[in-house]
Enzyme design. Sequence first.
Site: not given
Length: 392
Positions: A57, A110, A182, A207
Site C-alpha cells: 500500500r 466528471y 483532469d 481510458k
Amino acid sequence: MDNKRFETEVIHKGYHATQHQGSLAPPIFQTSTFVFDSAETGAARFAGEQEGYIYSRLSNPTVAMLEERIAAMENGERGLAFGSGMAAVSAILLGLTKTGDHVLCSEGVYGCTFGLLQLMEEKYHITHNFHSMDDEDSIRSSITDHTSVIYIESPINPTMKLVDLEMIARIAKEFGIPVVVDNTFSSPYLQRPLDLGCDVVIHSATKYLCGHGDVIGGLAVGKKELMSHLAMTTQKDIGGVMSPFDAWLLLRGIKTLPVRMDRHCDNAKKLANLLKEHPSVSKVLFPGDCDFPQYELANKQMSNSGGLISFELKGDKATAQKFMNTLRLIKIAVSLGDAETLIQHPSTMTHAVVPEENRKQMGISDQLLRLSVGLEAWEDIWADLDQGLNQI
Ligand SMILES: *Cc1c(COP(=O)(O)O)cnc(C)c1O
C-alpha cells in the site's frame, strides 16, 4: 536514462531489464509485503533512513515503474498511481483542502467529481462553484480568500468545451493557488498541462492510457514535494492504491499510446466531417472542426484534436435512443479511449444525475450523443453510423 522523445519514453521509462534478469517485460511483483533482512533494516526503512520497500500500500516495484513513466510523460517530477481515476481525484482534492476552503471549478466536471465536491461541502464545509473560465476578470473576482484549488477539465465532457490552461495558470500564480487539471480526455500525448504552468495533472488511466478497456486506474503527477506529501497522507491513509497487475497492464497499454492516439485522432476527424454533412445531424461538437468555437485554442494547447465527438440529432430523446439501437458495430457503453468505438447518451447516462435545467444550460440536450471513436477502419465505423442515421 536521460530524457528521450515521448514515443521512446512511453516504452522504456522506469524499467531497466538488466535489474530483472534481462526480462524484456517488467515483472509483476504480486506481493503484499516485503521481507527485511534484520530488525534494524525494518526500523531503518520505517524511519526513512534506508530506501526500500515495506508494504504494497506504501509502494510496490511494478507500480513504481508506472509512476516513473507517467511522470516522464507529463513532464513532471513525481507520479502517483491509484486504484481508480476517482481515487486520484479524491486524494488530490482532499489533500489540497481543509474545512472552510473553496474550490473553483470549470463549468462541467466528471459526474463523480461533481458528487465528491458535494460530499466535501456537506461533510467538511469545503465549498465550490462552477465557472465558465473564459473571462479573466470574472475568474479573478470569483477567487476568494478561501480558494485553495482551481480544478479544471479540458476538453469538458460531453460538450468538448475547452479551458485556456495557460491563462488559468497565469491567474492562479497571481494568487498563489494550485491548478489541478483532469487530463483524461487528451492524454499526455495531446496535451501537457504542467508545461503550460499548471500544478497537478490527474488521469483516469482507465481510458486512453490503458486503451484496451480492461483496467480501472488513476494517475496523478506534480512537483516532488507536493506529491511526496500526498503519498504519505491521502494516498497511504485513504488507501485507494493500484494493484501490481493493473500497473503491469497499464505499462503495457501505455507503450502504444502514441500510435493509438494518432489513429483515434485521424478516424475522429474523418467521422466528424461526415457527420457534419449528414442531413439527420444538427450539430457536431469536435475541437478539430474548423467551425468549433474554440478551434484556435485547441490548436494552441493540444497537438491534435482527440478521439471524442459529440453530435446532436434532429429530433428528440426517442430519436437518439432509436438511433443507438440500430448500431451494430458500435457498442452502447460509457467509458472512452478503447479500441472499440463506443456511444453513450449523456442526458440519460453519464449526466442523468445533473438536473435538467443545468444540463440545458451546459448544452446537453436529449438528442446529444457522445462517440468515443475506436481503432477500427473508419469506413466501417462510418457505414454503421450512416445506416443508423438513414433509419431515423
Ligand atoms: C472516467 C473519468 C474519471 C473517473 O475515472 P475512473 O477511473 O472511472 O474512476 C474522471 N475524469 C474523467 C474526465 C473521466 O472520463
